[in-house]
Design an enzyme around this catalytic site. Structure first.
Site, PDB file in Angstrom:
ATOM      1  N   GLN A   1       0.799  -1.185  -0.058  1.00 41.00           N
ATOM      2  CA  GLN A   1      -0.053   0.075   0.049  1.00 41.00           C
ATOM      3  C   GLN A   1       0.845   1.168  -0.125  1.00 41.00           C
ATOM      4  O   GLN A   1       1.642   1.384   0.975  1.00 41.00           O
ATOM      5  CB  GLN A   1      -0.827   0.032   1.286  1.00 41.00           C
ATOM      6  CG  GLN A   1      -1.777   1.173   1.347  1.00 41.00           C
ATOM      7  CD  GLN A   1      -2.869   1.136   2.482  1.00 41.00           C
ATOM      8  OE1 GLN A   1      -2.500   0.258   3.688  1.00 41.00           O
ATOM      9  NE2 GLN A   1      -3.705   1.858   2.531  1.00 41.00           N
TER      10      GLN A   1
ATOM     11  N   GLU B   1     -10.582  -1.273   5.388  1.00 41.95           N
ATOM     12  CA  GLU B   1      -9.596  -1.535   6.341  1.00 41.95           C
ATOM     13  C   GLU B   1     -10.062  -1.483   7.786  1.00 41.95           C
ATOM     14  O   GLU B   1      -9.509  -2.334   8.342  1.00 41.95           O
ATOM     15  CB  GLU B   1      -8.353  -0.629   6.030  1.00 41.95           C
ATOM     16  CG  GLU B   1      -7.134  -0.942   6.781  1.00 41.95           C
ATOM     17  CD  GLU B   1      -6.062  -0.191   6.326  1.00 41.95           C
ATOM     18  OE1 GLU B   1      -5.001  -0.120   6.873  1.00 41.95           O
ATOM     19  OE2 GLU B   1      -6.393   0.737   5.687  1.00 41.95           O
TER      20      GLU B   1
END
Length: 400
Positions: free
Chosen positions: A126, A244
């Site tokens: 990420q 998330e």
């Protein structure tokens, strides 16, 4: 609200448990119990077992390789996976970039990336945080300038977990520096083998090397790797972070850790008796268990609301309070685990570059307690700090 599980859901839970008993390698399970890192090869091998079963991306829509399970079965599966424990499918692929691609990506991106994410043929990392853009992520400065059929990307990302293993990185980049900061950001998929990318490890206080800095210098990225529309990346990032934060609650993990604390506290002695018999310790453990039960009830209410509402493509603001309390409980359990181990919690690293000439001072499982405790300090920061989550709740839930 009736939060009891149905007979069918209980039967499904037992099916999931049996699958883990039959398929998770015992040495991998023991690593997770002891707080050790699972190696890349072990992670990939387990993911492919899950994928063969059709469970590697359980929450995805059927048309993209998901199971079609309702939210309650998804919840049961994740809880049992964390409680057993077994390695979770790589979050950067399955929980983060995968849903962004199948929700906002084009047909070519779905065909290229989704099967590889499920089978962990592509390891993702990420590229969001930067040295000057963490909780205030919209202040990011990594720049992407259009040059014909490519973007030229320059900038730096930091705290990039497991970038040393990654084949691809999904990045937020600034494509319009003149726009309001949230409105000039795009979402790019970047091959880590592209010239101009350098990964530098950040060694943590426990000696770990799971996080990195990623430097991008004149990196040429095909325009076809843009997800969705240019300058709409902030919307896709909010969608991703909503997923998330929900998963950060990790109720099953905390349940497993509480069981581990009870098990070890029955062995370790304090004042001539097992620590589990100490009244003050029992009060602290009971307090965590009460919080965990309350979080579980809250999670079930969110799951029930999700099932009723259906997939809207928008993050549920309730994910923010799941993230806050889930991270607090995770940190509390690591503190209790270190308290159980006492001086045995001192880290032992027999394979450091400097070497080590002392034996461990206690049982092997104890030496991971302190590293796990210190590593868990980050849980209340990543995915959007808990302070930011309180602001989200004030605006999106309370309307303040």
């Amino acid at each position: 609200m009736d939060l009891r599980f149905t007979d069918e859901e209980n039967a499904f839970r037992e099916e999931v448990r049996q699958f883990f008993r039959d398929n998770v390698p015992e040495h991998v399970r023991q690593k997770l119990i002891d707080g050790e890192m699972v190696g890349k090869e072990e992670y990939v091998a387990w993911t492919r077992v899950l994928n063969k079963k059709g469970w590697a991306a359980a929450h995805w829509p059927i048309e993209y390789g998901g199971t079609g399970w309702d939210p309650m079965r998804q919840y049961i599966f994740l809880e049992e996976l964390q409680k057993y424990p077994a390695p979770q499918p790589l979050a950067f692929g399955v929980n983060m970039v995968g849903p962004v691609i199948y929700t906002f990506g084009n047909a070519a991106q779905k065909e290229r990336f989704l099967p590889a994410i499920r089978n962990l043929d592509d390891w993702w990392c990420q590229g969001f945080s930067e040295p000057g853009a963490g909780s205030d992520l919209a202040s990011l400065k990594t720049r992407a300038v259009r040059d014909g059929d490519h973007y030229i990307v320059n900038g730096q990302k930091t705290w990039t977990t497991l970038a040393q293993y990654a084949d691809w990185i999904f990045c937020l980049v600034r494509t319009n520096p003149e726009a309001k900061k949230q409105e000039g950001i795009s979402f790019l998929l970047i091959d880590m083998k592209t010239p101009g990318i350098e990964v530098r490890p950040i060694v943590t206080m426990d000696g770990g090397r799971e996080i990195n800095e990623v430097f991008l210098t004149d990196v040429r990225v095909p325009v076809g790797n843009l997800v969705g529309e240019e300058n709409k990346g902030w919307d896709y990032a909010k969608f991703l972070l909503g997923n998330e934060r929900t998963n950060i609650a990790r109720i099953g993990m905390s349940k497993q850790r509480v069981a581990r604390i009870r098990e070890l506290a029955a062995k370790e002695m304090s004042g001539g008796r097992p620590l589990i018999e100490d009244q003050r310790f029992r009060e602290k453990l009971a307090s965590v268990e009460i919080d965990l039960k309350a979080l579980e009830m809250t999670q079930l209410r969110v799951v029930a609301a999700d099932a009723k509402r259906g997939n809207t493509g928008k993050p549920d603001p309730a994910s923010s309070y799941l993230k806050i309390k889930g991270s607090e409980i995770q940190q509390a359990t690591t503190h209790l685990l270190m308290e159980v181990m006492g001086p045995y919690a001192m880290p032992y690293q027999p394979e450091t570059e400097e070497g080590w000439n002392e034996p461990p001072i206690g049982p092997g499982y104890g030496s991971q307690s302190a590293p796990t405790y210190f590593n868990a300090r980050k849980v209340s920061i990543y995915g959007g700090s808990n302070e930011i989550q309180k602001n989200i709740i004030a605006k999106a839930v309370l309307g303040l």
